[in-house]
Write a protein that holds these residues in place. Structure first.
Motif, PDB file in Angstrom:
ATOM      1  N   ARG A  60       0.836  -1.187   0.000  1.00 46.10           N
ATOM      2  CA  ARG A  60       0.000   0.000   0.000  1.00 46.10           C
ATOM      3  C   ARG A  60       0.876   1.243   0.000  1.00 46.10           C
ATOM      4  O   ARG A  60       2.089   1.162   0.166  1.00 46.10           O
ATOM      5  CB  ARG A  60      -0.915  -0.001   1.230  1.00 46.10           C
ATOM      6  N   LYS A  61       0.247   2.380  -0.188  1.00 48.35           N
ATOM      7  CA  LYS A  61       0.992   3.630  -0.205  1.00 48.35           C
ATOM      8  C   LYS A  61       1.741   3.811   1.115  1.00 48.35           C
ATOM      9  O   LYS A  61       1.159   3.694   2.203  1.00 48.35           O
ATOM     10  CB  LYS A  61       0.037   4.805  -0.434  1.00 48.35           C
ATOM     11  N   GLU A 109       4.102   1.843   2.262  1.00 49.04           N
ATOM     12  CA  GLU A 109       4.683   0.590   2.742  1.00 49.04           C
ATOM     13  C   GLU A 109       5.911   0.217   1.919  1.00 49.04           C
ATOM     14  O   GLU A 109       5.996   0.508   0.720  1.00 49.04           O
ATOM     15  CB  GLU A 109       3.656  -0.547   2.682  1.00 49.04           C
ATOM     16  N   HIS A 131      -5.648  -9.935   6.480  1.00 53.38           N
ATOM     17  CA  HIS A 131      -5.553  -9.055   5.320  1.00 53.38           C
ATOM     18  C   HIS A 131      -6.793  -9.249   4.445  1.00 53.38           C
ATOM     19  O   HIS A 131      -7.603 -10.158   4.677  1.00 53.38           O
ATOM     20  CB  HIS A 131      -4.304  -9.384   4.505  1.00 53.38           C
ATOM     21  N   PHE A 168      -8.357  -5.265  -3.398  1.00 58.78           N
ATOM     22  CA  PHE A 168      -7.481  -4.094  -3.286  1.00 58.78           C
ATOM     23  C   PHE A 168      -8.311  -2.812  -3.294  1.00 58.78           C
ATOM     24  O   PHE A 168      -8.932  -2.481  -4.309  1.00 58.78           O
ATOM     25  CB  PHE A 168      -6.472  -4.078  -4.435  1.00 58.78           C
ATOM     26  N   GLU A 219      -6.128   2.787  -1.151  1.00 61.52           N
ATOM     27  CA  GLU A 219      -4.880   2.339  -0.529  1.00 61.52           C
ATOM     28  C   GLU A 219      -3.879   1.819  -1.552  1.00 61.52           C
ATOM     29  O   GLU A 219      -2.664   1.969  -1.370  1.00 61.52           O
ATOM     30  CB  GLU A 219      -5.180   1.237   0.495  1.00 61.52           C
ATOM     31  N   TYR A 220      -4.385   1.198  -2.625  1.00 66.25           N
ATOM     32  CA  TYR A 220      -3.499   0.560  -3.603  1.00 66.25           C
ATOM     33  C   TYR A 220      -3.484   1.260  -4.960  1.00 66.25           C
ATOM     34  O   TYR A 220      -2.763   0.846  -5.856  1.00 66.25           O
ATOM     35  CB  TYR A 220      -3.899  -0.904  -3.798  1.00 66.25           C
TER      36      TYR A 220
END
Length: 292
Positions: A118-119, A121, A182, A186, A190-191
């Motif tokens: 994700r943004k 990470e 998790h 997606f 976030e992705y």
């Protein structure tokens, strides 16, 4: 009168003999019991025990079909585990020899499993979330034809076309390895933008696990959104748990019928305590995938 009846009875016993009298009594007792049972069952269908579908002697003509339909009936056993999230269990989905064959073909290409980041990470700050090893392999790459058979059966069980499936992700979990809770879908926020979305996941367990390694859904048993506000500890192995058994399958949906992500589809793999866990995952999307 009583004295005469007694004398008559004694005389009858002496003429017929005691064994004959006992036999006659037994015969009438059994006949009466059977007849009364028959009447009681006929009087109320509610008292009859459940019948297996296979025991019903009923013939059905195969329905007319389109060009892509089947010319026979197919039976795939399953159990609904949960409606929230939607999760189904398929016992004996694949034979043991097929499972072992998939394990053997995957062993030669295993690599540490990776994450879709994700943004914000990175591989470093997400280390330890997913500690398994695995490899991707498509049915077209399998010269034995086993993955082709499994993929076709998954399509029938899910009613999602094979062309919507990603390649099989065959995973191995050794002692202590896990995958924290998790989502398989997606979230664009976030992705980033997604060309297509994962609708459902089908897990085929390729091995038994002595202890641990369950697939768990922490939000399957919550009440009124309990622990869904971010207070849930993602490292804990709680909630609805599915124990891996060789040949069994697990299907769950990541999207709701309206196409949005199901917040209760959060799931993970509990740490393996004893033994080794092998699983083949097939992710199914809402659009056709490019040729593998």
């Amino acid at each position: 009168m009583k004295l005469k009846a007694s004398k008559h009875s004694s005389s009858l016993k002496s003429k017929l003999g005691l064994p004959a009298v006992l036999f006659a009594c037994s015969f009438f007792f059994v006949a009466g019991f059977f007849f009364s049972s028959f009447l009681s069952q006929d009087a109320s269908g509610l008292r009859q025990g459940p019948r297996m579908l296979e025991s019903v002697n009923e013939e059905r003509a195969v329905m007319p079909r389109g060009e892509t339909g089947d010319d026979s009936f197919t039976t795939i056993s399953f159990q609904v585990l949960s409606w929230v999230p939607r999760a189904l269990y398929f016992p004996n989905f694949a034979p043991a020899e097929h499972c072992q064959s998939v394990i053997e073909m995957a062993k030669i290409g295993l690599k540490p499993s990776t994450l879709a980041l994700r943004k914000g990470e990175t591989a470093d700050n997400t280390k330890g979330i997913r500690t398994s090893s695995g490899m991707f392999i498509s049915a077209s790459e399998d010269k034995t034809g086993i993955l082709d058979i499994i993929e076709e059966k998954i399509a029938r069980a899910t009613m999602l076309p094979r062309t919507h499936g990603e390649a099989f992700n065959v995973l191995r979990y050794e002692v202590g390895q896990r995958y924290n809770s998790h989502y398989d879908a997606f979230h664009p926020a976030e992705y980033g933008p997604q060309k297509s979305q994962r609708v459902a996941s089908f897990l085929l367990y390729l091995s038994d696990v002595e202890e641990g390694g369950e697939t768990m859904f922490p939000f399957a048993l919550v009440q009124d959104g309990e622990n869904m506000d971010g207070s849930y500890d993602f490292r804990k192995c709680t909630g609805l748990k599915v124990k891996p058994r060789r040949g069994d399958g697990l299907l769950f949906y990541s999207l709701l019928p309206n196409g949005t992500i199901d917040p209760t589809s959060l799931h993970g793999s509990c740490p393996v305590i004893r033994g080794e866990k092998w699983v083949a995952t097939k992710w199914l999307r809402d659009q056709e995938q490019e040729d593998e």
